[in-house]
Structures are given as C-alpha cells and as structure tokens.
Design a protein around this motif. Structure first.
Motif, PDB file in Angstrom:
ATOM      1  N   GLY A  12       0.784  -1.235   0.000  1.00  0.00           N
ATOM      2  CA  GLY A  12       0.000   0.000   0.000  1.00  0.00           C
ATOM      3  C   GLY A  12       0.810   1.276   0.000  1.00  0.00           C
ATOM      4  O   GLY A  12       0.241   2.356   0.007  1.00  0.00           O
ATOM      5  N   PHE A  13       2.129   1.176  -0.013  1.00  0.00           N
ATOM      6  CA  PHE A  13       2.949   2.383  -0.040  1.00  0.00           C
ATOM      7  C   PHE A  13       3.945   2.302  -1.188  1.00  0.00           C
ATOM      8  O   PHE A  13       4.442   1.224  -1.507  1.00  0.00           O
ATOM      9  CB  PHE A  13       3.716   2.559   1.276  1.00  0.00           C
ATOM     10  N   ASP A  14       4.186   3.429  -1.778  1.00  0.00           N
ATOM     11  CA  ASP A  14       5.151   3.457  -2.874  1.00  0.00           C
ATOM     12  C   ASP A  14       5.739   4.861  -2.985  1.00  0.00           C
ATOM     13  O   ASP A  14       5.408   5.607  -3.889  1.00  0.00           O
ATOM     14  CB  ASP A  14       4.450   3.067  -4.178  1.00  0.00           C
ATOM     15  N   ARG A  43      11.582  -2.331 -10.613  1.00  0.00           N
ATOM     16  CA  ARG A  43      11.322  -2.827 -11.972  1.00  0.00           C
ATOM     17  C   ARG A  43      12.458  -2.448 -12.902  1.00  0.00           C
ATOM     18  O   ARG A  43      12.835  -3.217 -13.773  1.00  0.00           O
ATOM     19  CB  ARG A  43      10.008  -2.255 -12.484  1.00  0.00           C
ATOM     20  N   LEU A  44      13.004  -1.259 -12.714  1.00  0.00           N
ATOM     21  CA  LEU A  44      14.131  -0.852 -13.557  1.00  0.00           C
ATOM     22  C   LEU A  44      15.345  -1.728 -13.288  1.00  0.00           C
ATOM     23  O   LEU A  44      16.183  -1.914 -14.159  1.00  0.00           O
ATOM     24  CB  LEU A  44      14.476   0.614 -13.314  1.00  0.00           C
ATOM     25  N   SER A  59       8.763   1.118  -6.394  1.00  0.00           N
ATOM     26  CA  SER A  59       8.377  -0.006  -7.254  1.00  0.00           C
ATOM     27  C   SER A  59       8.981   0.158  -8.642  1.00  0.00           C
ATOM     28  O   SER A  59       9.388  -0.820  -9.268  1.00  0.00           O
ATOM     29  CB  SER A  59       6.863  -0.087  -7.343  1.00  0.00           C
ATOM     30  N   GLN A  60       9.051   1.403  -9.096  1.00  0.00           N
ATOM     31  CA  GLN A  60       9.630   1.640 -10.414  1.00  0.00           C
ATOM     32  C   GLN A  60      11.121   1.327 -10.409  1.00  0.00           C
ATOM     33  O   GLN A  60      11.634   0.717 -11.355  1.00  0.00           O
ATOM     34  CB  GLN A  60       9.386   3.102 -10.780  1.00  0.00           C
ATOM     35  N   VAL A  94      12.364  13.732  -0.182  1.00  0.00           N
ATOM     36  CA  VAL A  94      12.822  14.290  -1.457  1.00  0.00           C
ATOM     37  C   VAL A  94      13.454  15.643  -1.178  1.00  0.00           C
ATOM     38  O   VAL A  94      12.871  16.469  -0.483  1.00  0.00           O
ATOM     39  CB  VAL A  94      11.635  14.440  -2.433  1.00  0.00           C
ATOM     40  N   VAL A 120       8.196   8.155  -3.414  1.00  0.00           N
ATOM     41  CA  VAL A 120       9.154   8.620  -4.418  1.00  0.00           C
ATOM     42  C   VAL A 120      10.535   8.664  -3.785  1.00  0.00           C
ATOM     43  O   VAL A 120      10.672   9.080  -2.640  1.00  0.00           O
ATOM     44  CB  VAL A 120       8.736  10.027  -4.882  1.00  0.00           C
ATOM     45  N   HIS A 123       7.247   6.852   3.618  1.00  0.00           N
ATOM     46  CA  HIS A 123       7.156   8.288   3.398  1.00  0.00           C
ATOM     47  C   HIS A 123       8.319   8.758   2.541  1.00  0.00           C
ATOM     48  O   HIS A 123       9.340   8.103   2.450  1.00  0.00           O
ATOM     49  CB  HIS A 123       7.145   9.027   4.728  1.00  0.00           C
ATOM     50  N   ALA A 182      12.908  11.734 -10.436  1.00  0.00           N
ATOM     51  CA  ALA A 182      12.705  10.873  -9.280  1.00  0.00           C
ATOM     52  C   ALA A 182      12.005   9.611  -9.751  1.00  0.00           C
ATOM     53  O   ALA A 182      11.426   9.579 -10.830  1.00  0.00           O
ATOM     54  CB  ALA A 182      11.856  11.595  -8.238  1.00  0.00           C
ATOM     55  N   VAL A 183      12.086   8.550  -8.958  1.00  0.00           N
ATOM     56  CA  VAL A 183      11.402   7.296  -9.290  1.00  0.00           C
ATOM     57  C   VAL A 183      10.653   6.813  -8.061  1.00  0.00           C
ATOM     58  O   VAL A 183      10.997   7.157  -6.944  1.00  0.00           O
ATOM     59  CB  VAL A 183      12.389   6.201  -9.756  1.00  0.00           C
ATOM     60  N   CYS A 184       9.597   6.042  -8.284  1.00  0.00           N
ATOM     61  CA  CYS A 184       8.939   5.359  -7.177  1.00  0.00           C
ATOM     62  C   CYS A 184       9.797   4.155  -6.811  1.00  0.00           C
ATOM     63  O   CYS A 184      10.545   3.644  -7.646  1.00  0.00           O
ATOM     64  CB  CYS A 184       7.570   4.856  -7.576  1.00  0.00           C
TER      65      CYS A 184
END
Lengths: 329, 432
Positions: free
Chosen positions: A194-196, A238-239, A234-235, A279, A198, A276, A230-232
């Motif tokens: 439920g959290f992702d 995946r990267l 999860s991203q 950034v 940046v 959280h 910036a990336v999440c």
C-alpha cells in the motif's frame, strides 16, 4: 596550486574522485585509505594506514594540505560487518579528521553525507531544503552515523567560522556498490503493502563531479545533491529487472537475532523510508555552486543493470582506443 | 521526530488545508481525442454508404456517383463520435435485414465498432492517426465487405498491441513521474471516470472560470463539503476542461498530511498530483507559478453534519492567507454548491472514528447500512462559482506576519464564499 587529501581513497568513489582531480594539473592529490586501493588513482600518491588524530595533524602539516575530502565511511563501499567498528570509523573518524584539520590549518573540508539524513516522515515538505534540521531519531545504521556527523559538523562550523566545512548530502548512489541497489536487485524485493514513495538517486558520475567541484571551489554548509528526476520504489525495482513483492512491515524489518550476512539483504535503512518520502531540493547546489547533474535516476539504474559495462558503441570504443594509444608517455 | 521539529511544525502550520481528491487535470492535453488529419481516402466508400438503406441490402453496393460534401465527415476531427454514429447505422441496417445470419453479423460489426470507438477516446493524436490510416480504404458502414473486417481486425490487433505494450512498459518501470510523485499514466486511467462524474453524474455547472488566471500563480480557496472530498476533483476537472482559454491548467490540491500515512491512499494521492497540506508545500508550488487549491475548513468542513450544510466552518487560523501574502498570489474564492448533499451525514459516530483512527465516521441514510453501496454519492446537481480574484500584492510579504491583516483577509474570503453560496442556493430550485 591546490593540495587535496582524500580520506577513503581506497573505494570506487574515492579512486574516481582522485583520478578526476588529477586531470587538473594544478592539483596535487594525496590519498589516505584503510586498505589497498581497489582502483587506480591516476598520479595521486597514497598511504595505507589508520591514523589517529595527532598522526593526521602531522600528515596534513607535512604535506601542506589545504583541502580535505572525507569519504571514509563504513557502509558505503561494502556491507558493514560490525556496528561498533562502523560507528568508530564514521563518527569518531570524522570528528578526529575535523579536529586535525583545525589544528593543521586546513581551509576547506568537504564531507560526504546522505540526503536521507532528514529522515522520512509524513510531515516532511515535498522538497526538503537545507534549512530543515537533520533528524535526531528514526534513523539507524549508516544514516544514523551520518546524522550524528552532520549535527557535530553544524556545531563545529559555528564555533570555527574561519574554516569552511561543507557536507554534500547526496541521494543514494547508483553505480559501484550500494546497499539500496543491492536490495532492489535481489529476487522479489519486498515493499510495504500500500505504499510506494518517491525516492531520488544520484549517478556515481555526478557524485564524482560534485566532490571534485566542491573541493576546488569555496563552499560551506550543507548542500543537497540528487538527480533531476525521481522514481517510485516499485519503479526502481522494476528498472533493476525485478518485480516488487508487497508484504507487511514485520517481513521487511530485520529482526534483532537475524543479523547473519548470509541471509538475503533486508531493506537496508529504516522502514519509514518505504512509507514516506524524503525528497530534497537541490536548488542551493545548483545556484550557489553551479553544479548540475548530468545523469537521470532512471537512466543510471538501467546503465548499472548492464553491470556498468560500456554500451556496445563502436565509435565511442574507437575514440577510447585512440585516446589510449596517443596518451602521454 | 525531534522536539525542535515538532515545535517548528506546530508553530508554522496553523491550518493544514484539508482535502483529498482524485485529480485529473494534470494529464497532457494531447491525450484528449484530438483532430487527426482529414481522411480523404474514405470518400468513395462513404458515398457508397449514402445509398438509401434497402430493406434487403445488396451484398455488393453498386459504385456510387462522386461524393457530395457530407456533414458527417467530422469523422476525422471527432473519430470516436463519428464511429458511434456509424455503429448506430450499422445496427439499424442489421435490424432491418431479413436474413438472420446477416443481422447477427451486423450486431457483431456494430459491437466491434463501438469497442474501437471507446478505445479511440483514450488515444493520443499519433495513435488516432495510425488507426485512421489502417481504416483508410474501408467503408465502415458496409459490414458485408471483406475490407471492413480486415480493417477492423487490424485496428483491434493494433489496440491490443498498444495495451500489451503499455503493461509491459509499466512492468519494466519505463515511465516518468515528477518529484512530487505525479504519474501521468495513472491520471490517464482515472480521467474517464472523473469526467463521467463531472458531466453525467453531477452535471456540474461551472461559472466565472475567467477569474482563474490562464498563467501565473493563484490560490483557489474553496468551501469543503461532502464527507469524501469529491469537490477538489470537480474543481480541478472544471479548470482543466472548461476554462475559456482551454489552457488545461493543472490544479494541485493540498490534502491533510494524515492521508500520507494511509496505505493505498497515499500513493494514489501522490500519483494524481496531490500534495500534503503543509505551508512549505503551498509556498513552493505557488513560487513555481502553479495553481493551488486549498480548503481552509479542513476536516471541520468535509465532516459537516447535514443540518449544518452550507454554513461555512471556521477558516483555520488564516494559514492560507499567509501563504498567499508571502508569495503575492491572488486569491480566487470558489463556492461549491451541491456537494453537501452527496452524502447526507446525519450523525458523526466519534467513538467508531476514534477506534479506526479516522477523523470522523459518517452515519448517512445509506452508510454504513448498505456497505459499499452506501459509498455511492447521490447524483445531485452541482454549481461551482469562481469569484473575482482578491489581489494580495499590495499588502507585501511582510503583512503575512501581521495577524490583523491575515485574519481580516481570511474573513473577507470567507464572507465572499458564503455570500456566493447563499445566492446560488436561492437560485436553485431542486437539489437534483
């Protein structure tokens, strides 16, 4: 003529900073490392030793060092084996170095730090600037050491305004070893369900450039450094070529008993960073120091995934070969 | 969290403006079904379709005379709309056909056309162009022509490929977000739903949109109502789709920072471009010349009882005015009428709310009795009025530290919104 000492020259980052500084003919680079350097250091001379404060003063005075770069931190180049030794190296080591610099009349000290020293919290502004105080709780391990170092440096700089002390709060580095990228690259890295949030990253190339640039130009105080995009989480996973597996909190935090290093690495920092954001705003470094990142966060992850190998680019390889064959003998 | 930080937050965050909503206004404008280049190749076949429909259609319609200029050639500018027209026509013809096989074939053809049309609404200009090219020589009204099936087949294959590519691209992590977490792909996915709520469900009528600046910073200040903060999404939708200059401006709404501690909600809010309601965030967004929307009533507004509807709650401690004064941003008061009735909250079950850690727990005629069905909002008719902007520049940034100026400005904004609401309520004949 500048004379720069790099403490922690043995690692990948240190070696690259040394080589980068050696490109400037006006700069003399002295390296200090706890172990034999892993990578060539250009024309820098180096010393393998663990010096105490007084020995450091002697070295700094004898070599007439005017600028010191401190990147000798446990947990940045390889996993930490002992917490106690890491605190000794990170916190006490930096305090020793700053004291020695004061005694030896060094003009400028540039210390590597981390952009996550502000801590992750729902009360964080979306873009944290350098005026925000460093978190005093909620951090553990390497980040906690760095937060302590930052607090000490703040007090130190206040008491000694004639010496320039700068800390470069860098986003997690991509390239070389990094606990975070290591975590993302293992099979099925866990995420908090439920959290992702940046996250920001910084290419090691930009970090090298920043350390060299800040060492050779007058600067003081904290500077946030991060790539522009910036990336999440999860991203990022995946990267890195993996798929995230959302789990509950107790499956991510390493329990106290389970400290064996043979286990797959769990989330390396405080679990709040999975919930959280933290950034940072890089405005100060860009406008006061004219620094700008050249590499994006997503691009640098993709580049690292190919094991840091140069892309199969014939022209670039040809140019590199010509440059090597025509080098100065 | 250290003591010093807590003190700082308590001191500098007098009003976390509260809102949570799905915002669709950040998507790139080109994602709308946009005009594609006129499709000339269709003219011959279109002419053939103009042959009056026979009760028993010929399998091969005879070649027709040169095409007359046809008003329905809007096909190329409104591809999906035109496709639906064609679909209706195909359906009619199939219904009139005598042979049962032909009629079922026509139904299939109509169904496929409607599928293509649905998908084309979401396509970018480039993709629509490609589809146009594929359908180039095909007469979409003539489903007995093998060309029709070939063309539709190609388009469907292309669309499936697009979807697969999209999912693969997401799985590889090849997408971009901004440092606030805004994800344009997610906004594209939510957009049709919010648009449906805006146009069909609540039939929102937006007034005074010319008061929203087409560029430069501005602070929208709105009344908050309706248990779930749908009003922010509708304000954003109004600015994005109905602004007279069609600038497609993004509205960044500030929500209670408590929402960022909730699983699933936190990433959804971030992906749709919402920002936690901290004064630092508002100042930063306004300094970047963005359009920021705040709801100074906060929880007190959104969790209002039905009997208190349209009575504005206290406007916090004027934190939003301080932000506007510091950045010199004009304040646009926004009055939302209609959102109070979407969930008539009869009672606030505070003990349950406390147990669940919610700011309030509504009891409405439908919730929690009907479970999830009770969360469907009532289809009231909405009116959103954007009032003339109140300039803050003449006060100067120093005025932000003067409580009298701040509070009197806050009162002025509140009165403006309350008056506008009262006027709109008087004009309203029915809530539906």
């Amino acid at each position: 003529m500048r004379r720069v000492l790099i403490n922690g020259v043995g690692g990948v980052l240190g070696a690259r900073v040394a080589r980068r500084l050696c490109e400037d003919a006006d700069v003399t680079v002295i390296g200090l490392s706890r172990y034999e350097p892993l990578a060539p250091l250009g024309r820098a001379e180096w010393l393998v030793a663990q010096l105490n404060g007084l020995q450091l003063v002697e070295l700094l005075e004898a070599e007439q060092i005017d600028t010191v770069i401190q990147i000798d931190f446990a947990g940045t180049e390889a996993p930490v084996s002992s917490r106690e030794a890491a605190i000794q190296q990170n916190v006490i080591g930096t305090m020793d170095l700053l004291g020695a610099c004061l005694r030896a009349g060094v003009q400028q000290v540039v210390v590597r730090s981390h952009s996550w020293v502000y801590g992750a919290s729902p009360l964080n502004p979306m873009m944290i600037d350098e005026r925000r105080p460093v978190a005093r709780s909620g951090l553990r391990g390497f980040l906690r050491d760095l937060a302590e170092v930052e607090i000490f440096m703040g007090e130190f700089a206040e008491q000694h305004p004639d010496m320039r002390v700068a800390s470069l709060r860098m986003a997690p580095l991509v390239g070389g070893w990094s606990s975070l990228i290591d975590y993302f690259s293992q099979p099925w890295p866990r995420m908090l369900i439920g959290f992702d949030p940046v996250i920001q990253l910084l290419s090691i190339n930009d970090a090298v450039e920043a350390l060299a640039h800040f060492a050779l130009n007058p600067c003081s105080g904290p500077y946030n450094l991060a790539a522009d995009d910036a990336v999440c989480i999860s991203q990022a996973i995946r990267l890195c070529g993996q798929l995230p597996s959302p789990t509950i909190e107790s499956m991510i935090v390493r329990s106290k008993r389970d400290v064996s290093r043979d286990q797959p690495q769990y989330w390396p920092v405080d679990v709040n960073f999975m919930r959280h954001t933290c950034v940072v705003d890089t405005h100060r470094a860009k406008h006061e120091m004219g620094w700008a990142p050249q590499y994006g966060a997503a691009d640098s992850i993709i580049a690292t995934r190919q094991n840091g190998q140069a892309p199969p680019d014939r022209e670039a390889s040809e140019a590199a070969l010509r440059a090597f064959l025509n080098r100065k003998r | 969290m250290s003591e010093s930080i807590e003190i700082e937050v308590a001191g500098s965050a007098p009003t976390p403006p509260v809102s949570v909503e799905i915002d669709v206004s950040h998507a790139p404008a080109e994602a709308e079904p946009t005009p594609a280049q006129p499709n000339k190749r269709r003219s011959r076949k279109r002419a053939s379709a103009e042959v009056p429909v026979q009760p028993n259609p010929e399998p091969e319609p005879s070649p027709a005379p040169p095409p007359p200029p046809h008003p329905a050639s809007a096909w190329s500018t409104q591809p999906s709309e035109d496709l639906f027209e064609v679909e209706l026509e195909v359906r009619n013809r199939a219904a009139q056909a005598e042979a049962p096989s032909s009629s079922s074939l026509g139904d299939i053809a109509a169904g496929l056309l409607s599928l293509v049309g649905e998908n084309m609404r979401r396509m970018t200009e480039e993709q629509v162009g490609k589809v146009n090219e594929m359908l180039g020589g095909t007469d979409l009204r003539d489903y007995l022509d093998p060309d029709f099936w070939k063309g539709i087949g190609m388009v469907l294959q292309y669309q499936v490929q697009e979807q697969v590519d999209f999912i693969k691209r997401r799985a590889r992590g090849e997408y971009t977000i901004d440092p606030y977490g805004l994800d344009p792909d997610i906004i594209e996915i939510v957009r049709p739903f919010v648009s449906f709520m805006y146009h069909t469900w609540w039939r929102v009528q937006a007034q005074g949109l010319e008061n929203v600046p087409a560029q430069g910073r501005a602070l929208l200040v709105a009344n908050h109502s309706g248990v779930l903060p749908w009003d922010g999404a509708m304000i954003a939708s109004a600015v994005a789709s109905e602004h007279p200059l069609q600038v497609g401006r993004v509205v960044r709404s500030l929500h209670l920072h408590w929402f960022t501690t909730l699983p699933f909600i936190a990433p959804a809010l971030a992906a749709t471009g919402q920002v936690p309601g901290l004064p630092e965030n508002a100042v930063r967004l306004l300094e970047n010349d963005e359009l920021v929307c705040v709801f100074p009533e906060g929880i007190k507004g959104v969790g209002k009882l039905y009997k208190d509807r349209y009575k504005l709650a206290r406007f916090g401690r004027g934190g939003f005015i301080q932000v506007a004064l510091r950045t010199g941003a004009p304040i646009v008061p926004v009055a939302v009428v209609g959102a109070e009735e979407i969930y008539p909250m009869l009672h606030n079950a505070e003990s349950i709310a406390k147990m669940l850690g919610f700011p309030y727990f509504p009891i409405t005629p439908f919730f929690p009795w009907l479970g999830l069905l009770g969360t469907i909002p009532l289809p009231t008719r909405w009116n959103i009025t954007f009032c003339p902007p109140i300039s803050t520049e003449e006060y100067g940034p120093r005025a932000a530290d003067d409580p009298l100026t701040v509070l009197s400005l806050a009162e002025r904004v509140r009165d403006t919104i309350q008056e506008t609401i009262n006027t709109r309520l008087a004009e309203r004949t029915s809530i539906f």
